[in-house]
Write a protein that holds these residues in place. Sequence first.
Motif, PDB file in Angstrom:
ATOM      1  N   LYS A  76      -5.169   4.678  -4.195  1.00  0.00           N
ATOM      2  CA  LYS A  76      -5.666   5.716  -5.105  1.00  0.00           C
ATOM      3  C   LYS A  76      -6.912   5.236  -5.837  1.00  0.00           C
ATOM      4  CE  LYS A  76      -1.385   8.220  -5.846  1.00  0.00           C
ATOM      5  NZ  LYS A  76      -0.294   8.528  -6.774  1.00  0.00           N
ATOM      6  N   LYS A  77      -6.928   3.961  -6.250  1.00  0.00           N
ATOM      7  CA  LYS A  77      -8.097   3.411  -6.936  1.00  0.00           C
ATOM      8  C   LYS A  77      -9.322   3.389  -6.031  1.00  0.00           C
ATOM      9  CE  LYS A  77      -5.800   0.464 -10.325  1.00  0.00           C
ATOM     10  NZ  LYS A  77      -5.551  -0.922 -10.747  1.00  0.00           N
ATOM     11  N   MET A  78      -9.071   3.271  -4.723  1.00  0.00           N
ATOM     12  CA  MET A  78     -10.176   3.252  -3.764  1.00  0.00           C
ATOM     13  C   MET A  78     -10.656   4.673  -3.435  1.00  0.00           C
ATOM     14  SD  MET A  78      -8.720   0.232  -1.260  1.00  0.00           S
ATOM     15  CE  MET A  78      -9.654   0.794   0.121  1.00  0.00           C
ATOM     16  N   GLY A  79     -10.032   5.666  -4.021  1.00  0.00           N
ATOM     17  CA  GLY A  79     -10.465   7.039  -3.815  1.00  0.00           C
ATOM     18  C   GLY A  79      -9.694   7.805  -2.765  1.00  0.00           C
ATOM     19  N   VAL A  80      -8.638   7.214  -2.225  1.00  0.00           N
ATOM     20  CA  VAL A  80      -7.812   7.910  -1.238  1.00  0.00           C
ATOM     21  C   VAL A  80      -6.753   8.704  -2.006  1.00  0.00           C
ATOM     22  CG1 VAL A  80      -6.258   7.651   0.725  1.00  0.00           C
ATOM     23  CG2 VAL A  80      -8.176   6.069   0.442  1.00  0.00           C
ATOM     24  N   ASN A  81      -6.929  10.013  -2.068  1.00  0.00           N
ATOM     25  CA  ASN A  81      -6.027  10.848  -2.858  1.00  0.00           C
ATOM     26  C   ASN A  81      -4.831  11.356  -2.065  1.00  0.00           C
ATOM     27  OD1 ASN A  81      -7.475  10.610  -5.232  1.00  0.00           O
ATOM     28  ND2 ASN A  81      -8.891  12.216  -4.613  1.00  0.00           N
ATOM     29  N   MET A  82      -4.830  11.136  -0.773  1.00  0.00           N
ATOM     30  CA  MET A  82      -3.708  11.571   0.061  1.00  0.00           C
ATOM     31  C   MET A  82      -2.543  10.604  -0.125  1.00  0.00           C
ATOM     32  SD  MET A  82      -4.739  14.247   1.715  1.00  0.00           S
ATOM     33  CE  MET A  82      -3.662  14.389   3.112  1.00  0.00           C
ATOM     34  N   PRO A  83      -1.326  11.128  -0.303  1.00  0.00           N
ATOM     35  CA  PRO A  83      -0.164  10.244  -0.467  1.00  0.00           C
ATOM     36  C   PRO A  83       0.331   9.722   0.890  1.00  0.00           C
ATOM     37  CG  PRO A  83       0.517  12.516  -0.626  1.00  0.00           C
ATOM     38  CD  PRO A  83      -0.975  12.533  -0.443  1.00  0.00           C
ATOM     39  N   ILE A  84      -0.535   8.972   1.567  1.00  0.00           N
ATOM     40  CA  ILE A  84      -0.221   8.476   2.906  1.00  0.00           C
ATOM     41  C   ILE A  84      -0.574   6.996   2.983  1.00  0.00           C
ATOM     42  CG2 ILE A  84      -0.850   8.632   5.340  1.00  0.00           C
ATOM     43  CD1 ILE A  84      -1.418  11.608   4.864  1.00  0.00           C
ATOM     44  N   LEU A  85       0.324   6.213   3.542  1.00  0.00           N
ATOM     45  CA  LEU A  85       0.063   4.794   3.806  1.00  0.00           C
ATOM     46  C   LEU A  85       0.201   4.574   5.305  1.00  0.00           C
ATOM     47  CD1 LEU A  85       2.187   3.142   0.963  1.00  0.00           C
ATOM     48  CD2 LEU A  85      -0.275   3.563   0.977  1.00  0.00           C
ATOM     49  N   SER A  86      -0.829   4.061   5.928  1.00  0.00           N
ATOM     50  CA  SER A  86      -0.730   3.792   7.364  1.00  0.00           C
ATOM     51  C   SER A  86       0.161   2.577   7.584  1.00  0.00           C
ATOM     52  CB  SER A  86      -2.113   3.552   7.964  1.00  0.00           C
ATOM     53  OG  SER A  86      -2.613   2.291   7.577  1.00  0.00           O
ATOM     54  N   PHE A  87       0.825   2.559   8.724  1.00  0.00           N
ATOM     55  CA  PHE A  87       1.670   1.409   9.047  1.00  0.00           C
ATOM     56  C   PHE A  87       0.840   0.131   9.094  1.00  0.00           C
ATOM     57  CE2 PHE A  87       4.974   4.112  11.558  1.00  0.00           C
ATOM     58  CZ  PHE A  87       5.476   4.602  10.365  1.00  0.00           C
ATOM     59  N   SER A 130       1.739   7.104  13.005  1.00  0.00           N
ATOM     60  CA  SER A 130       1.870   5.734  12.477  1.00  0.00           C
ATOM     61  C   SER A 130       1.549   5.655  10.987  1.00  0.00           C
ATOM     62  CB  SER A 130       0.972   4.773  13.244  1.00  0.00           C
ATOM     63  OG  SER A 130       1.344   4.716  14.587  1.00  0.00           O
ATOM     64  N   ARG A 131       2.324   6.394  10.213  1.00  0.00           N
ATOM     65  CA  ARG A 131       2.072   6.378   8.774  1.00  0.00           C
ATOM     66  C   ARG A 131       3.326   6.743   7.992  1.00  0.00           C
ATOM     67  NH1 ARG A 131      -1.700  11.769   8.209  1.00  0.00           N
ATOM     68  NH2 ARG A 131      -0.116  13.253   8.881  1.00  0.00           N
ATOM     69  N   LEU A 132       3.306   6.335   6.734  1.00  0.00           N
ATOM     70  CA  LEU A 132       4.337   6.680   5.773  1.00  0.00           C
ATOM     71  C   LEU A 132       3.761   7.782   4.899  1.00  0.00           C
ATOM     72  CD1 LEU A 132       6.974   6.202   4.100  1.00  0.00           C
ATOM     73  CD2 LEU A 132       5.722   4.416   2.887  1.00  0.00           C
ATOM     74  N   VAL A 133       4.379   8.935   4.911  1.00  0.00           N
ATOM     75  CA  VAL A 133       3.927  10.063   4.094  1.00  0.00           C
ATOM     76  C   VAL A 133       4.779  10.086   2.835  1.00  0.00           C
ATOM     77  CG1 VAL A 133       3.568  12.550   4.002  1.00  0.00           C
ATOM     78  CG2 VAL A 133       3.288  11.335   6.177  1.00  0.00           C
ATOM     79  N   LEU A 134       4.124   9.914   1.699  1.00  0.00           N
ATOM     80  CA  LEU A 134       4.823   9.849   0.413  1.00  0.00           C
ATOM     81  C   LEU A 134       4.924  11.225  -0.221  1.00  0.00           C
ATOM     82  CD1 LEU A 134       2.938   6.733  -0.967  1.00  0.00           C
ATOM     83  CD2 LEU A 134       5.233   6.769   0.007  1.00  0.00           C
ATOM     84  N   SER A 135       5.953  11.403  -0.995  1.00  0.00           N
ATOM     85  CA  SER A 135       6.115  12.634  -1.751  1.00  0.00           C
ATOM     86  C   SER A 135       4.974  12.741  -2.761  1.00  0.00           C
ATOM     87  CB  SER A 135       7.458  12.619  -2.483  1.00  0.00           C
ATOM     88  OG  SER A 135       7.555  13.696  -3.365  1.00  0.00           O
TER      89      SER A 135
END
Length: 179
Positions: A76-87, A130-135
């Motif tokens: 989020k600090k890097m500007g990625v506002n999507m609640p997604i973490l790649s594997f 290949s990602r974790l989608v967060l709520s």
Amino acid sequence: MIGLMPSHQLLYQYNLVGPYDGLVTCLIQGDIEGYLSNLETHFHYFYQHFTYLLLKERGIVLVWRCLMRNLSIQKKKMGVNMPILSFHDCLIAFRYSSKDESIGLDDVICLLVSLVSQNYIKGYLDLKKSRLVLSKINAFPSVDRVRVYREVYNENSVETYLYESQPDPPADIERLMEE
């Protein structure tokens, strides 16, 4: 391990700074290697107080959760506002935190499945992408709100199953048992 971290003042008041201060710090930072190192450094203390296994088994899960939470915050600090973490990002984080390059993508996926299934992380794994989608709402619920499940076994059924499923020992072993 109810998710409430003791303050440094509380640890000092009860003379617990030595064994617990480093553990709490590493847990909050998601530092796997540091947590395990602190646990081993104070092994005798934790063993004598019957907390070693609890800290080892349940505590490491909390460290994984904090690691993923910190990774999400950094994204989020890097500007990625999507609640997604790649594997791949999760793999890098786990390898860096544990200082273990042998951790593979399958290991990370298993850890993420465990965190999601235990409700430490709200979301789901998208294996195709290949990602974790967060709520979007409260992806990392407070640990004190996570309900711990305990498996209960019917001891009689287990003993019956083991007795019936095991073959009889060979005759020479039976003779040795009788002696």
